[in-house]
Write an enzyme that holds these catalytic residues in place. Structure first.
Site, PDB file in Angstrom:
ATOM      1  N   SER A  17       0.869  -1.134  -0.184  1.00 31.72           N
ATOM      2  CA  SER A  17       0.055   0.168   0.020  1.00 31.72           C
ATOM      3  C   SER A  17       0.895   1.072   0.028  1.00 31.72           C
ATOM      4  O   SER A  17       2.113   1.349   0.114  1.00 31.72           O
ATOM      5  CB  SER A  17      -1.106   0.147   1.164  1.00 31.72           C
ATOM      6  OG  SER A  17      -0.182  -0.180   2.490  1.00 31.72           O
ATOM      7  N   CYS A  18       0.113   2.478  -0.011  1.00 31.44           N
ATOM      8  CA  CYS A  18       0.924   3.756  -0.232  1.00 31.44           C
ATOM      9  C   CYS A  18       1.932   3.663   0.813  1.00 31.44           C
ATOM     10  O   CYS A  18       1.708   3.477   2.051  1.00 31.44           O
ATOM     11  CB  CYS A  18      -0.101   4.827  -0.507  1.00 31.44           C
ATOM     12  SG  CYS A  18       0.620   6.462  -0.748  1.00 31.44           S
ATOM     13  N   PRO A  19       3.161   4.288   0.684  1.00 28.46           N
ATOM     14  CA  PRO A  19       3.587   4.845  -0.512  1.00 28.46           C
ATOM     15  C   PRO A  19       4.362   3.774  -1.464  1.00 28.46           C
ATOM     16  O   PRO A  19       5.133   4.225  -2.226  1.00 28.46           O
ATOM     17  CB  PRO A  19       4.510   6.057  -0.292  1.00 28.46           C
ATOM     18  CG  PRO A  19       5.067   5.487   1.160  1.00 28.46           C
ATOM     19  CD  PRO A  19       3.868   4.690   1.737  1.00 28.46           C
TER      20      PRO A  19
END
Length: 81
Positions: A17-19
């Site tokens: 997941s981000c980033p």
């Protein structure tokens, strides 16, 4: 998919997941030669806007295409310099 480019390398960041999709995309594309295209496979829906925004704000890369298939987001980024 009918693409008018050849994929030099595929980066699988499914589950990240981000980033991390953007971080790993940047690290991987740095190792490619100008003109080569990196295919990024992600499962994070936010990667659509994250990679688009990163490519738009980063010199030397171009977002060629993005697609979604069966909850997998495919991003095609060309190194331009």
């Amino acid at each position: 998919m009918s693409a008018d480019f050849d994929i030099a390398e595929t980066l699988d960041v499914k589950g990240a997941s981000c980033p991390m999709p953007v971080v790993k995309t940047k690290t991987t594309i740095d190792d490619l030669d100008a003109g080569e295209v990196l295919e990024v496979l992600a499962t994070d829906p936010g990667s659509m806007s994250d990679i688009d925004g990163w490519a738009a704000g980063t010199d030397g890369v171009e977002l060629v295409d993005q697609t979604e298939e069966s909850d997998v987001y495919r991003h095609y980024v060309r190194k331009t310099e």
